[in-house]
Enzyme design. Structure first.
Site, mmCIF file in Angstrom:
data_model
loop_
_atom_site.group_PDB
_atom_site.id
_atom_site.type_symbol
_atom_site.label_atom_id
_atom_site.label_comp_id
_atom_site.label_asym_id
_atom_site.label_seq_id
_atom_site.Cartn_x
_atom_site.Cartn_y
_atom_site.Cartn_z
ATOM 1 N N HIS A 87 0.856 -1.184 0.000
ATOM 2 C CA HIS A 87 0.000 0.000 0.000
ATOM 3 C C HIS A 87 0.892 1.235 0.000
ATOM 4 O O HIS A 87 2.055 1.182 0.419
ATOM 5 C CB HIS A 87 -0.903 0.012 1.223
ATOM 6 N N GLU A 89 1.071 3.861 1.856
ATOM 7 C CA GLU A 89 1.647 4.246 3.147
ATOM 8 C C GLU A 89 2.823 3.347 3.515
ATOM 9 O O GLU A 89 3.859 3.823 3.989
ATOM 10 C CB GLU A 89 0.583 4.160 4.256
ATOM 11 N N CYS A 122 -5.932 2.118 5.880
ATOM 12 C CA CYS A 122 -6.667 0.871 6.071
ATOM 13 C C CYS A 122 -6.189 0.236 7.380
ATOM 14 O O CYS A 122 -5.302 0.766 8.049
ATOM 15 C CB CYS A 122 -6.424 -0.077 4.891
ATOM 16 N N CYS A 125 -2.283 -0.473 7.323
ATOM 17 C CA CYS A 125 -1.463 0.738 7.380
ATOM 18 C C CYS A 125 -1.614 1.449 8.715
ATOM 19 O O CYS A 125 -0.652 2.026 9.230
ATOM 20 C CB CYS A 125 -1.817 1.651 6.219
#
Length: 195
Positions: A87, A89, A122, A125
């Site tokens: 992801h 992040e 999410c 993260c």
């Protein structure tokens, strides 16, 4: 007998266009809106031709809190690299830690770091933020905005932002939210793959 699986050289390379975009940031992005708009521009580029339309609408970057200088950026690389944990992040945090040579950014005495994310984190993260040593989180779109177009954000604790604040992590929400939501909608209109 069990099979042994080795990963002798596990690594990933960010897209060349992302490295070029980072190199173009010469001056610090002083306002929180400037930093968010720059991150949103990365998300937009990631869903355009630069990543063959597979990158997803998410982007993030780590900045120094005091002088607002960019440390490292990340975009969602889940589909292009076939790895569910990449992801935006996570990519930004990994790159910042590697660049600064620490596994926790808060180990660098006298410095604090901010994670600017195009969308609220999410579940995965969210868990990485305190362990990475981030002292400030800045979010554009909300969790419900990502869910509205079909993304699975996982099971996050209620009042997650207050829980981060209890750990000493400042949270800023809804920064350039309208622009961040538009980025998600653009991805949906372009029939980007949901993952």
């Amino acid at each position: 007998m069990t099979d042994k699986m080795c990963f002798p050289s596990l690594h990933f390379c960010p897209p060349d266009w992302l490295l070029l975009a980072e190199g173009e940031v010469v001056m610090p992005l002083v306002s929180i809106e400037e930093r968010m708009n720059w991150v949103l521009s990365l998300g937009s580029a990631n869903i355009e031709e630069k990543n063959n339309g597979q990158g997803g609408p998410f982007a993030a970057a780590v900045f120094d809190v005091e002088d607002h200088r960019l440390i490292a950026a990340g975009v969602n690389l889940v589909m292009p690299l076939g790895c569910s944990v990449l992801h935006a992040e996570i990519v930004a945090l990994m790159r910042a830690q590697h660049q600064l040579g620490v596994h926790r950014l808060d180990l660098i005495e006298g410095r604090r770091f901010e994670l600017v994310s195009s969308t609220e984190p999410c579940a995965m993260c969210l868990g990485a933020i305190p362990w990475a040593g981030i002292s400030q989180l800045v979010c554009g779109a909300r969790d419900e905005d990502a869910r509205a177009i079909g993304f699975d954000e996982g099971d996050k604790p209620e009042r997650w932002s207050q829980k981060l604040q209890q750990r000493g992590i400042t949270v800023h929400k809804d920064i350039c939210r309208a622009e961040a939501v538009q980025l998600l909608r653009d991805y949906q209109v372009g029939q980007g793959q949901l993952y």
